[in-house]
Design an enzyme around this catalytic site. Sequence first.
Site, PDB file in Angstrom:
ATOM      1  N   ASP A   1       0.883  -1.164   0.000  1.00  0.00           N
ATOM      2  CA  ASP A   1       0.000   0.000   0.000  1.00  0.00           C
ATOM      3  C   ASP A   1       0.921   1.214   0.000  1.00  0.00           C
ATOM      4  O   ASP A   1       1.413   1.628   1.047  1.00  0.00           O
ATOM      5  CB  ASP A   1      -0.894  -0.013   1.248  1.00  0.00           C
ATOM      6  CG  ASP A   1      -1.838   1.172   1.287  1.00  0.00           C
ATOM      7  OD1 ASP A   1      -2.272   1.638   0.204  1.00  0.00           O
ATOM      8  OD2 ASP A   1      -2.142   1.646   2.397  1.00  0.00           O
TER       9      ASP A   1
ATOM     10  N   GLU B   1      -1.033  -1.238  -4.915  1.00  0.00           N
ATOM     11  CA  GLU B   1      -2.290  -0.523  -5.156  1.00  0.00           C
ATOM     12  C   GLU B   1      -2.095   0.470  -6.286  1.00  0.00           C
ATOM     13  O   GLU B   1      -1.148   1.250  -6.290  1.00  0.00           O
ATOM     14  CB  GLU B   1      -2.750   0.201  -3.894  1.00  0.00           C
ATOM     15  CG  GLU B   1      -4.093   0.898  -4.093  1.00  0.00           C
ATOM     16  CD  GLU B   1      -4.616   1.507  -2.822  1.00  0.00           C
ATOM     17  OE1 GLU B   1      -4.660   2.751  -2.748  1.00  0.00           O
ATOM     18  OE2 GLU B   1      -4.968   0.743  -1.894  1.00  0.00           O
TER      19      GLU B   1
ATOM     20  N   ASP C   1      -2.819   1.104   6.911  1.00  0.00           N
ATOM     21  CA  ASP C   1      -1.896   0.802   5.807  1.00  0.00           C
ATOM     22  C   ASP C   1      -1.419  -0.654   5.863  1.00  0.00           C
ATOM     23  O   ASP C   1      -1.186  -1.275   4.835  1.00  0.00           O
ATOM     24  CB  ASP C   1      -0.688   1.742   5.859  1.00  0.00           C
ATOM     25  CG  ASP C   1      -1.115   3.193   5.980  1.00  0.00           C
ATOM     26  OD1 ASP C   1      -1.341   3.820   4.947  1.00  0.00           O
ATOM     27  OD2 ASP C   1      -1.237   3.658   7.128  1.00  0.00           O
TER      28      ASP C   1
END
Length: 193
Positions: A7, A68, A141
């Site tokens: 992330d 991501e 996260d």
Amino acid sequence: MRVMGVDPGLTRCGLSVVESGRGRSVVALDVDVVRTPSDAPLAQRLLAISDAVEHWLDTHRPDVVAIERVFSQHNVSTVMGTAQAGGVVALAAARRAIDVHFHTPSEVKAAVTGNGAADKAQVTTMITKILALQAKPTPADAADALALAICHCWRAPMLARMAAAEALAAKQRHAYTTKLAAQAKGAKMKAAR
């Protein structure tokens, strides 16, 4: 399959490694968040993320890295920082010949919760259940990095089938155009006689 989920972010970059088993079985191997101070120069922040990611890649030796995919947000500088952090991760993986796949936030949410519009609390709750964790991963996260890795584990068979179908279609398209070209050449030679 061992998947490293990332992330990306400049202030907090979530890292995780999971291993998939049979069916939808997934085991968490490691999770952490790399933090960089917001007042540090951009190059130093990216270097800190790069160093941590390189250590993780060398330590865990994932088969694939799932990152991501960055979408526009209201704050352009946040988007830029997120994209730069993701680029550092993709580059480190590419240097090691590790496949990199990008997944959108809605793909990840849909994969782990069944709802592409799920909120962070729902994602965290489902990650905790899927991985049978004793406590919810924090900060968000960390949970998002785990969700990315799980999403890739579960989507990988479909992605492989799609790639195989695209390769077969390209092969058949090439054979067909070659056949048409040969027929046209034969017709041209016949007309020239």
